[in-house]
Design a protein around this motif. Sequence first.
Motif, PDB file in Angstrom:
ATOM      1  N   UNK A  90       0.691  -1.357  -0.020  1.00  0.00           N
ATOM      2  CA  UNK A  90       0.120   0.021  -0.030  1.00  0.00           C
ATOM      3  C   UNK A  90       0.958   1.377  -0.056  1.00  0.00           C
ATOM      4  N   UNK A  91       2.073   1.251   0.770  1.00  0.00           N
ATOM      5  CA  UNK A  91       2.898   2.238   0.468  1.00  0.00           C
ATOM      6  C   UNK A  91       3.560   2.546  -0.940  1.00  0.00           C
ATOM      7  N   UNK A  92       3.625   1.485  -1.419  1.00  0.00           N
ATOM      8  CA  UNK A  92       4.054   1.600  -2.976  1.00  0.00           C
ATOM      9  C   UNK A  92       3.032   2.140  -3.619  1.00  0.00           C
ATOM     10  N   UNK A  93       1.839   1.983  -3.535  1.00  0.00           N
ATOM     11  CA  UNK A  93       0.879   2.633  -4.471  1.00  0.00           C
ATOM     12  C   UNK A  93       0.880   4.067  -3.948  1.00  0.00           C
ATOM     13  N   UNK A  94       0.899   4.379  -2.840  1.00  0.00           N
ATOM     14  CA  UNK A  94       0.966   5.601  -2.481  1.00  0.00           C
ATOM     15  C   UNK A  94       2.076   6.597  -2.916  1.00  0.00           C
ATOM     16  N   UNK A  95       3.091   5.825  -3.095  1.00  0.00           N
ATOM     17  CA  UNK A  95       4.408   6.401  -3.602  1.00  0.00           C
ATOM     18  C   UNK A  95       4.465   6.800  -4.735  1.00  0.00           C
ATOM     19  N   UNK A  96       3.866   6.085  -5.524  1.00  0.00           N
ATOM     20  CA  UNK A  96       3.759   6.138  -6.959  1.00  0.00           C
ATOM     21  C   UNK A  96       2.812   6.992  -7.316  1.00  0.00           C
ATOM     22  N   UNK A  97       1.886   7.169  -6.782  1.00  0.00           N
ATOM     23  CA  UNK A  97       0.954   8.463  -6.963  1.00  0.00           C
ATOM     24  C   UNK A  97       1.456   9.753  -6.678  1.00  0.00           C
ATOM     25  N   UNK A  98       2.293   9.792  -5.570  1.00  0.00           N
ATOM     26  CA  UNK A  98       2.792  11.125  -5.094  1.00  0.00           C
ATOM     27  C   UNK A  98       3.848  11.326  -6.284  1.00  0.00           C
ATOM     28  N   UNK A  99       4.669  10.438  -6.780  1.00  0.00           N
ATOM     29  CA  UNK A  99       5.506  10.373  -7.637  1.00  0.00           C
ATOM     30  C   UNK A  99       5.283  11.020  -8.874  1.00  0.00           C
ATOM     31  N   UNK A 100       4.266  10.488  -9.414  1.00  0.00           N
ATOM     32  CA  UNK A 100       3.374  11.086 -10.698  1.00  0.00           C
ATOM     33  C   UNK A 100       3.314  12.542 -10.448  1.00  0.00           C
ATOM     34  N   UNK A 101       2.599  12.886  -9.406  1.00  0.00           N
ATOM     35  CA  UNK A 101       2.078  14.125  -8.809  1.00  0.00           C
ATOM     36  C   UNK A 101       3.345  15.100  -9.048  1.00  0.00           C
ATOM     37  N   UNK A 102       4.251  14.765  -8.671  1.00  0.00           N
ATOM     38  CA  UNK A 102       5.746  15.470  -8.652  1.00  0.00           C
ATOM     39  C   UNK A 102       6.116  15.764  -9.876  1.00  0.00           C
ATOM     40  N   UNK A 103       6.178  14.757 -10.710  1.00  0.00           N
ATOM     41  CA  UNK A 103       6.443  15.065 -12.406  1.00  0.00           C
ATOM     42  C   UNK A 103       5.729  16.140 -12.891  1.00  0.00           C
ATOM     43  N   UNK A 104       4.183  15.873 -12.915  1.00  0.00           N
ATOM     44  CA  UNK A 104       3.330  16.988 -13.587  1.00  0.00           C
ATOM     45  C   UNK A 104       3.787  18.227 -12.844  1.00  0.00           C
ATOM     46  N   UNK A 105       3.807  18.395 -11.477  1.00  0.00           N
ATOM     47  CA  UNK A 105       4.031  19.607 -10.887  1.00  0.00           C
ATOM     48  C   UNK A 105       5.328  20.444 -11.323  1.00  0.00           C
ATOM     49  N   UNK A 106       6.477  19.830 -11.593  1.00  0.00           N
ATOM     50  CA  UNK A 106       7.657  20.175 -12.050  1.00  0.00           C
ATOM     51  C   UNK A 106       7.587  20.836 -13.440  1.00  0.00           C
ATOM     52  N   UNK A 107       7.043  19.921 -14.236  1.00  0.00           N
ATOM     53  CA  UNK A 107       6.993  20.303 -15.770  1.00  0.00           C
ATOM     54  C   UNK A 107       5.844  21.752 -15.713  1.00  0.00           C
ATOM     55  N   UNK A 108       5.015  21.786 -14.742  1.00  0.00           N
ATOM     56  CA  UNK A 108       4.360  23.169 -14.790  1.00  0.00           C
ATOM     57  C   UNK A 108       5.037  24.221 -13.951  1.00  0.00           C
ATOM     58  N   UNK A 109       5.242  23.888 -13.088  1.00  0.00           N
ATOM     59  CA  UNK A 109       5.630  24.955 -12.148  1.00  0.00           C
ATOM     60  C   UNK A 109       7.170  25.106 -11.781  1.00  0.00           C
TER      61      UNK A 109
END
Length: 435
Positions: A90-109
């Motif tokens: 479950x921690x890995x699913x959480x980590x994957x979701x947060x990691x993908x959000x970071x990728x998107x956030x850094x491309x935008x901001x």
Amino acid sequence: MSTVVASPRRIATLALPALVVLAAEPVYILVDTAVVGHLGQVPLAAIAVGGTVLTLIAWIGTVVAYGTTGRSARRFGAGDRAAAVAEGVQASWLALAVGLLVVVAMQIGGAALARTLAGGPGEVADAAALWLRIAALGAPGLLLAAAGNGWMRGVQDTRRPIWFVLGPNLLSAALCPLLVYPVGLGLVGSAVANVVAQSICGGLFVAALIAERVTLRPEPRLIRQQLVLSRDLLIRGVAFQASFLSAIAVASRFGPATAGAHQITLQLWFLTALLLDALAIAAQSLVGAALGAGDAAVARALARRLALVGGACGLAFAALVAAGAGVVPTWFSNDPQVHQQALLAWPWFATMLPLAGVVFALDGVLIGAGDVRYLRNLTVLAALGGFLPAIWSAYVFGWGLGGIWAGLAFFVVLRLVAVLLRLRSGAWAVVGAVR
């Protein structure tokens, strides 16, 4: 009664492999800093800005890992390995979701964030933004590796993570200078090497999880429970990162030489902090297992022993840092102004290491015990009442890099007093499989 023992040998068995894992990433960043530092002041200042953001992402990973270790260790101590590994899924699913959000956030901001930290638009901000956009692609792998380390520490498996972390980082350390110089990518080559290491590392931990033959389905109930525990660790992490981001913002406003010197000293601080944190990893695993098995006496014995060992290790690192004052900064830059600025931070850096050794060890004890609310409140108060006012005063009154590092030392002292008081109270030693 618990079978967990507080012997020095048992502590070392868990701490030494964890030390290798913890050191691999900062050692790579130091290599990266040394490679980029010889490109000039602007690339070095750019990686100071971008590297600080990457460190923030790594701290998010630390939150995931620490929360997972505590829960996994308690279930492992209660004799249920499958449930301990399920926490890792479950921690890995959480980590994957947060990691993908970071990728998107850094491309935008990413560009706006780089300009903010660099003190405005310019060469440093532009270079940092480019580095950030590329390096952020490794965030999913970085966070998956953190989750993997979390559950493996919980089941007291600290040997396999050595190979999972060390191998990719060694590959990337060899790749970085090749991409920066012969291939001619410059600062971009550094970012690409980061992504390679983090992606391979995360993939290895996912493969290990699959090999456990447990269900890999997301379980919203367990994820919610982890989020409740991680909430306090996340707030604590935000307090840390607000402090360190403010520090680089202040250092950048004193000029590229100060920002570069701060980057060198800060990465060495992170390296020594993570080396000392190996004791905290042992504490999380052993204290969690002891309390999960219902043995508060062993948990208290571990806390006392780890505090003493942490202080002794901190003294040893302080001696090494003090001896290297005139030499170590030259490994990362050939600029005399950067060397001169680094020497302003150096006395504070060396002096606080013995205190930090005790603090980090006892942080691990309290995290393993699930006493994260206390740590949250302590860190927020110490940051708001100590670190942040000190570093912004350094900017207002022109105290420079020495003032910034005096603020960090004050932050460590405040935390030391508070964790010692908590240890003495005994309120943290609550037994049971789940706190």
